[in-house]
Design a protein around this motif. Sequence first.
Motif, mmCIF file in Angstrom:
data_model
loop_
_atom_site.group_PDB
_atom_site.id
_atom_site.type_symbol
_atom_site.label_atom_id
_atom_site.label_comp_id
_atom_site.label_asym_id
_atom_site.label_seq_id
_atom_site.Cartn_x
_atom_site.Cartn_y
_atom_site.Cartn_z
ATOM 1 N N GLU A 62 -12.137 4.936 0.003
ATOM 2 C CA GLU A 62 -13.509 4.463 -0.014
ATOM 3 C C GLU A 62 -13.805 3.951 -1.417
ATOM 4 O O GLU A 62 -13.308 4.493 -2.401
ATOM 5 C CB GLU A 62 -14.483 5.592 0.352
ATOM 6 C CG GLU A 62 -14.439 5.980 1.810
ATOM 7 C CD GLU A 62 -15.559 6.926 2.183
ATOM 8 O OE1 GLU A 62 -16.456 7.135 1.339
ATOM 9 O OE2 GLU A 62 -15.549 7.443 3.303
ATOM 10 N N LYS A 63 -14.622 2.905 -1.493
ATOM 11 C CA LYS A 63 -14.907 2.284 -2.794
ATOM 12 C C LYS A 63 -15.603 3.279 -3.715
ATOM 13 O O LYS A 63 -16.452 4.056 -3.287
ATOM 14 C CB LYS A 63 -15.803 1.057 -2.601
ATOM 15 C CG LYS A 63 -15.886 0.161 -3.832
ATOM 16 C CD LYS A 63 -16.624 -1.111 -3.504
ATOM 17 C CE LYS A 63 -16.640 -2.076 -4.683
ATOM 18 N NZ LYS A 63 -15.333 -2.642 -4.970
ATOM 19 N N TYR B 32 -14.835 0.163 2.500
ATOM 20 C CA TYR B 32 -13.524 0.678 2.879
ATOM 21 C C TYR B 32 -12.457 -0.314 2.421
ATOM 22 O O TYR B 32 -12.619 -1.526 2.573
ATOM 23 C CB TYR B 32 -13.419 0.873 4.392
ATOM 24 C CG TYR B 32 -14.324 1.943 4.928
ATOM 25 C CD1 TYR B 32 -14.246 3.249 4.444
ATOM 26 C CD2 TYR B 32 -15.261 1.656 5.918
ATOM 27 C CE1 TYR B 32 -15.078 4.230 4.936
ATOM 28 C CE2 TYR B 32 -16.097 2.636 6.415
ATOM 29 C CZ TYR B 32 -16.008 3.926 5.926
ATOM 30 O OH TYR B 32 -16.827 4.900 6.406
ATOM 31 N N ALA B 33 -11.361 0.183 1.898
ATOM 32 C CA ALA B 33 -10.284 -0.697 1.443
ATOM 33 C C ALA B 33 -8.938 -0.074 1.789
ATOM 34 O O ALA B 33 -8.785 1.148 1.810
ATOM 35 C CB ALA B 33 -10.388 -0.944 -0.055
ATOM 36 N N PHE B 34 -7.974 -0.934 2.055
ATOM 37 C CA PHE B 34 -6.616 -0.508 2.377
ATOM 38 C C PHE B 34 -5.646 -1.242 1.471
ATOM 39 O O PHE B 34 -5.849 -2.418 1.147
ATOM 40 C CB PHE B 34 -6.286 -0.807 3.851
ATOM 41 C CG PHE B 34 -7.120 -0.016 4.814
ATOM 42 C CD1 PHE B 34 -6.663 1.181 5.327
ATOM 43 C CD2 PHE B 34 -8.383 -0.465 5.174
ATOM 44 C CE1 PHE B 34 -7.448 1.917 6.201
ATOM 45 C CE2 PHE B 34 -9.181 0.262 6.039
ATOM 46 C CZ PHE B 34 -8.702 1.464 6.558
ATOM 47 N N LEU C 187 -2.751 -9.785 -3.113
ATOM 48 C CA LEU C 187 -3.495 -10.601 -2.162
ATOM 49 C C LEU C 187 -4.699 -9.795 -1.701
ATOM 50 O O LEU C 187 -4.562 -8.614 -1.355
ATOM 51 C CB LEU C 187 -2.632 -10.964 -0.945
ATOM 52 C CG LEU C 187 -1.379 -11.800 -1.191
ATOM 53 C CD1 LEU C 187 -0.628 -12.004 0.113
ATOM 54 C CD2 LEU C 187 -1.721 -13.139 -1.814
ATOM 55 N N HIS C 188 -5.886 -10.409 -1.703
ATOM 56 C CA HIS C 188 -7.103 -9.731 -1.251
ATOM 57 C C HIS C 188 -7.660 -10.486 -0.051
ATOM 58 O O HIS C 188 -7.788 -11.712 -0.091
ATOM 59 C CB HIS C 188 -8.172 -9.712 -2.347
ATOM 60 C CG HIS C 188 -7.899 -8.743 -3.438
ATOM 61 N ND1 HIS C 188 -8.885 -8.227 -4.249
ATOM 62 C CD2 HIS C 188 -6.743 -8.170 -3.869
ATOM 63 C CE1 HIS C 188 -8.352 -7.390 -5.129
ATOM 64 N NE2 HIS C 188 -7.048 -7.357 -4.926
ATOM 65 N N ILE D 164 -13.738 -4.368 6.211
ATOM 66 C CA ILE D 164 -12.695 -3.697 5.424
ATOM 67 C C ILE D 164 -12.012 -4.711 4.513
ATOM 68 O O ILE D 164 -11.830 -5.873 4.869
ATOM 69 C CB ILE D 164 -11.643 -3.003 6.324
ATOM 70 C CG1 ILE D 164 -10.990 -4.011 7.286
ATOM 71 C CG2 ILE D 164 -12.267 -1.851 7.098
ATOM 72 C CD1 ILE D 164 -9.856 -3.435 8.103
ATOM 73 N N GLU D 165 -11.642 -4.241 3.317
ATOM 74 C CA GLU D 165 -10.869 -5.061 2.393
ATOM 75 C C GLU D 165 -9.419 -4.593 2.435
ATOM 76 O O GLU D 165 -9.157 -3.381 2.445
ATOM 77 C CB GLU D 165 -11.396 -4.938 0.967
ATOM 78 C CG GLU D 165 -10.631 -5.827 -0.013
ATOM 79 C CD GLU D 165 -11.024 -5.596 -1.469
ATOM 80 O OE1 GLU D 165 -11.427 -6.559 -2.124
ATOM 81 O OE2 GLU D 165 -10.898 -4.451 -1.937
#
Length: 733
Positions: A262-263, A286-288, A331-332, A343-344
């Motif tokens: 989580e950010k 949220y990021a993966f 890469l984003h 989600i990122e």
Amino acid sequence: MTAPINIQEAGQPMVAKARDADSERFLISDLCDLLESYLPHDAVQEVYGAYLFGAEAHEGQHRMSGEPYIYHPIAVARILAEMHMDHQSIVAAILHDVIEDTPTAKEQIQTRFGAEVAELVDGVSKLTQIQFESKAEQQAENFRKMMLAMVRDIRVILIKLADRLHNMRTLGVMRPDKRRRIARETLEIYAPIANRLGMNQMRLELEDLGFRRPASHALTGAGRGRATRPRQPQGGPLNKIETAIKGRLRQEHIDGEVRSREKHLYSLYRKMRVKGVSFADVSDVYAFRVIVDKPDTCYRALGIVHNLYKPVPGKFKDYIAIPKANGYQSLHTVLFGPYGVPIEVQIRTDDMDRVAEAGIAAHWLYKAGEGGGANSAQLRAREWLRELLEMQKNAGNSLEFLENVKIDLFPDEVYVFTPQGDIMELPRGATPVDFAYAVHTEVGNTCIAAKVDRHLSPLRTPLFNGQTVEIITAPGAHPNPAWLNFVITAKARSNIRHHLKNLRSEEAVNLGRRLLDKALSGMGLTLNELPKDRLDAFLAECGVGSLDAVLDDIGLGNRIPVLVARQLAGRSEEPEASATDGARVSTPLAIKGTEGMVVSYARCCRPIPGDPIIGFVSAGRGIVIHAENCKNVADYRNQPEKWIDVQWEPDVEGEFPAELRIEVANQRGVLATVAAVIADMGSNIENVAIEERDGMNTTMVFTITVKNRQHLASVMRRIRHIKLVLRLSRGRG
């Protein structure tokens, strides 16, 4: 451990001291165990020797928590040891406060541990022997000293960051006001420096510790909970999305690691403040992170996640092809996730991930496994250090240098192209002037215009990703002071200020020479005729090193030329003439229009060539030219020593602002008609203000540029011929 760590404790009957000794023994033993895992035994022994030296130097000193002071240097050394730093850095970390907080001199450290360690310790030490006018100046000067030491050896800032990190971990014992000041400084300076060096793990911890302020921290945390709680399915979205991504990668025979998070609260808070958005508009709560083996696989994995979840248009960034300023590569992409959760996804290789987390420190952390080659973060850091050195040379003082570094520490990148196709990275909001200085200082200094995507654009135009920028230069051009109103890069700002200061000084010296010669001529002398011994005696009496310094002061209005002339001529009394100012009996000073920043024209009366004028000497500004009939002249008459007779040269160069008040019939197109006539007469419109009088008539106030009174008269004659013009007059500011 090859050598046991033993600390001799003699004559300490108190239980508290024994407990401190046990804790201290454990700390240094634990540190040495960690060092033995990657350093040779001799290096570990030298670290232990530094501990004994530091413990003796700090004997009797305690932190505000009550623990012995030596605990702090050991903890700082431990942070660096976890980065696998070299033993000189560890030794310097243990000794980093001995110069500042104990009687120990730099020479003692150099004798015992070598010049390299002594320079590292000195670079981190604050300036304590110098008296400063303010706390802000002291902090800025200490920061400048540290940054210049960092330019010589990057390890200085790594030691300082570790020192700040441990101080933040133990900040709770400080007074509330001191906690706030240190936390703000951490968020404004040290966390951004860690980010600039690519040290993501340290940056995140510094930000989290610095952001633990009750109001904003609690509000952001509560907001994140409200923003995400309603959308979370049973078991949470993170696990389900992570499982889906892993499954799709396996189907495509890609061996990759998937992590979720989580950010961080401070990242959410800063994004909301900078972009002015609510939680609902933050797309990467949220990021993966997907870690694969090589760059080609990164792009394959990108296609897989885009096939799994639909991408959000305009939210893809390729930092592999175009790395960030700190060497970061990844890469984003932002996806429309399940359950309504955006989600990122960040996709990178294992090497990219290690550099992203450790940054410049990855050089030491992975040196053994990678042969010690310079990574991209190192190369970017070296370039940044070179720019810091240039900023330091151009900064007028430590406060200006600190301001420039702060500006430089918050880049939100935009990527533009040179006409040759090279990529230039600039902060978001940068202008063609920022671009010009990024290419080369001389290109910036001589910039006169710019083409953006092959079209002429104003120099203040913000640049956007993908644009091609071409700078047009001219040999005699120089920076415009107005550029400081819109440039945003520290390099552009510092170079413009530096050039203008030098230019202003040169102009002030030239004007000062003319003013002094004019004052001396009223006494039958010239500057060149003055005997050298009299001039030297005058300079000694004034306490200045050169005549140029006196002329500079005269040109800027800080010294009155007639008083300086009397001192040089050896006259303490007024001349017999009734004139108040000795210079008034001589020829008035001729105004050429090319004097630059040391001669300005009053906005209250807007004098132009041909108007009768008078000059007022204003401290710090030089000479301000007024029209003789200006209402402010009467107000200043009680300061006769500051007035000077001036007149226009026969051929004055340049253009001057003039104001026209035009009353017109209120009909469509009248503004365009008047503007067209002014343009046809070779005059530029600087400003237009509309004053609605009634439904029939309107008064327009134009500020235009003209060469002289004749030019203004020609413009006014042409305007009077317009049928819709009812009344026309020259305004006076």
